[in-house]
Motif scaffolding. Structure first.
Motif, PDB file in Angstrom:
ATOM      1  N   ASN A 176      35.046  39.882  31.385  1.00  0.00           N
ATOM      2  CA  ASN A 176      36.304  40.629  31.378  1.00  0.00           C
ATOM      3  C   ASN A 176      37.453  39.668  31.136  1.00  0.00           C
ATOM      4  OD1 ASN A 176      37.739  39.966  34.190  1.00  0.00           O
ATOM      5  ND2 ASN A 176      35.523  40.092  34.530  1.00  0.00           N
ATOM      6  N   VAL A 177      38.611  40.221  30.844  1.00  0.00           N
ATOM      7  CA  VAL A 177      39.817  39.430  30.618  1.00  0.00           C
ATOM      8  C   VAL A 177      40.507  39.202  31.960  1.00  0.00           C
ATOM      9  CG1 VAL A 177      42.008  39.280  29.382  1.00  0.00           C
ATOM     10  CG2 VAL A 177      40.067  40.458  28.334  1.00  0.00           C
ATOM     11  N   THR A 178      40.922  37.970  32.218  1.00  0.00           N
ATOM     12  CA  THR A 178      41.636  37.683  33.461  1.00  0.00           C
ATOM     13  C   THR A 178      42.978  38.421  33.472  1.00  0.00           C
ATOM     14  OG1 THR A 178      42.575  35.674  32.478  1.00  0.00           O
ATOM     15  CG2 THR A 178      40.531  35.444  33.745  1.00  0.00           C
ATOM     16  N   SER A 179      43.543  38.589  34.639  1.00  0.00           N
ATOM     17  CA  SER A 179      44.769  39.374  34.791  1.00  0.00           C
ATOM     18  C   SER A 179      45.943  38.788  34.013  1.00  0.00           C
ATOM     19  CB  SER A 179      45.141  39.488  36.266  1.00  0.00           C
ATOM     20  OG  SER A 179      45.295  38.194  36.847  1.00  0.00           O
ATOM     21  N   ASP A 180      45.972  37.459  33.866  1.00  0.00           N
ATOM     22  CA  ASP A 180      47.071  36.840  33.123  1.00  0.00           C
ATOM     23  C   ASP A 180      46.815  36.803  31.617  1.00  0.00           C
ATOM     24  OD1 ASP A 180      45.085  34.942  32.985  1.00  0.00           O
ATOM     25  OD2 ASP A 180      46.132  33.441  34.191  1.00  0.00           O
ATOM     26  N   LEU A 230      44.973  34.872  29.940  1.00  0.00           N
ATOM     27  CA  LEU A 230      44.837  33.522  29.391  1.00  0.00           C
ATOM     28  C   LEU A 230      43.393  33.141  29.104  1.00  0.00           C
ATOM     29  CD1 LEU A 230      47.445  31.554  31.553  1.00  0.00           C
ATOM     30  CD2 LEU A 230      47.709  32.519  29.255  1.00  0.00           C
ATOM     31  N   SER A 231      42.442  33.885  29.630  1.00  0.00           N
ATOM     32  CA  SER A 231      41.046  33.511  29.424  1.00  0.00           C
ATOM     33  C   SER A 231      40.135  34.716  29.569  1.00  0.00           C
ATOM     34  CB  SER A 231      40.622  32.412  30.415  1.00  0.00           C
ATOM     35  OG  SER A 231      40.587  32.922  31.741  1.00  0.00           O
ATOM     36  N   LEU A 232      38.896  34.532  29.073  1.00  0.00           N
ATOM     37  CA  LEU A 232      37.818  35.471  29.311  1.00  0.00           C
ATOM     38  C   LEU A 232      36.963  34.911  30.436  1.00  0.00           C
ATOM     39  CD1 LEU A 232      36.584  36.299  25.681  1.00  0.00           C
ATOM     40  CD2 LEU A 232      38.055  37.701  27.145  1.00  0.00           C
ATOM     41  N   GLN A 233      36.707  35.717  31.453  1.00  0.00           N
ATOM     42  CA  GLN A 233      35.821  35.303  32.536  1.00  0.00           C
ATOM     43  C   GLN A 233      34.469  35.960  32.294  1.00  0.00           C
ATOM     44  OE1 GLN A 233      37.362  35.059  36.669  1.00  0.00           O
ATOM     45  NE2 GLN A 233      35.643  36.409  37.188  1.00  0.00           N
TER      46      GLN A 233
END
Length: 345
Positions: A50-54, A56-59
């Motif tokens: 998923n996409v992080t809340s900010d 800035l990255s894919l987790q």
């Protein structure tokens, strides 16, 4: 001077555009994964990714055991092009970080028959392996698995349809730690002419290394002789740990060189030691080549200088002396004496 018609300019630009189209095919670049990046139209997320809340990255994995995640480029890549069909080269770059020990991360190339949303609990990085599943991957492994003959729990390996790596390198020898939580950079390049897959790594913010960290000869045309489309992606699993894997940027491009740019295939040097001698031997061969190149250049320049010196010496030594104008020999005028001429008669 006659002006060139506008139509000729347009024709020239048209052929230049065709040439560049043949050089570069599929490509994408994401420096982040926020809403403005519009990545969801190009990349697909599977599993726990998923996409992080900010943004800035894919987790790719969660802070839970047995978590798996994957990001896949939606459009199948055409690795064959031209008539007759030939393999094309590709390059990819991404930034990632991993915390704690787990299974790690892998860049994967999958055939079009592979179910991209399938995860295998018995495989590594969530990727199914076996005779029916063909893949090429570069693994960033943080778990030492004896059944695969892993070097240690901090290595990079090149795999072909098996997680017993063709080549692997111990990252501890070059001061890199996969599970340190530090942000790392990766460059992976495949040259179709030499069938050579190269991997480079560095810490975040450092320049691309000149020498590859590890490389191997991989012939895609033998693995997939008639495959028309391939899927590329990043896949991660944390096994029994709570390892987190984040991807901060990702780019990819294919390129097809014209026939006149193709070089003869180069067979990479075969190394017997998997413990990291790839770097030392590669640097040694480069050093020998540089020394030979310097010697050849020096000999060539010396021969050219000798030739020029001999040529100039020949010109100056064979020149005849020229008397100054005031000392030049003047012709004696002829005087016609009519009286003397009559006496002789």
């Amino acid at each position: 001077m006659a002006s060139i018609p506008t139509s000729r300019y347009l024709i020239t630009l048209f052929f230049i555009a065709l040439n560049f189209k043949s050089l570069y095919g599929s490509s994408f670049y994401f420096k982040n994964f926020g809403k403005d990046s519009n990545f969801s139209s190009i990349l697909a997320l599977y599993g726990d990714s998923n996409v992080t809340s900010d943004g800035l990255s894919l987790q790719l994995t969660k802070d839970l055991s047995s978590s798996v995640g994957r990001v896949i480029y939606k459009d199948p890549i055409k690795f064959y092009a031209g008539v007759p069909k030939k393999m094309v080269s590709f390059s990819t770059f991404f930034e990632f970080s991993m915390s704690k020990s787990g299974e790690g991360l892998a860049f994967v190339v999958l055939g079009d028959g592979y179910d991209v949303d399938r995860f295998d609990d018995n495989g590594s990085f969530g990727v199914a392996s076996g005779d029916e599943f063909k893949f090429v991957s570069v693994e960033f492994d943080t778990f030492m698995d004896d059944k695969y003959g892993d070097v240690n729990g901090n290595h990079v390996g090149i795999d072909v349809s098996s997680f017993v790596s063709l080549k692997a390198v111990n990252l501890s020898r070059v001061g890199l730690g996969l599970d340190s939580g530090d942000r790392l950079q990766v460059w992976i390049d495949y040259e179709a002419g030499s069938r050579r897959l190269e991997v480079r790594m560095s810490k975040f913010g450092e320049n691309r290394p000149v020498d590859p960290l590890v490389f191997a000869r991989v012939d895609f045309s033998r693995i997939w002789p008639e495959n028309e489309g391939f899927h590329i992606g990043l896949s991660s699993a944390n096994g029994n740990s709570s390892q987190l894997c984040n991807v901060y940027s990702w780019s990819f491009k294919t390129r097809e060189a014209p026939d006149w740019m193709h070089s003869e295939p180069l067979d990479p040097i075969v190394y017997k030691d998997r413990e990291g001698n790839e770097i030392q031997n590669h640097k040694r061969s480069d050093c020998v080549l540089r020394i030979l190149s310097a010697l050849i250049l020096g000999i060539g320049l010396g021969a050219l200088g000798s030739f020029i010196g001999l040529f100039m010496w020949t010109i100056f030594t064979n020149r005849r002396p020229v008397a100054p104008e005031e000392y030049a020999v003047k012709p004696k005028p002829v005087v016609h004496d009519k009286a003397l001429a009559n006496e002789k008669l």
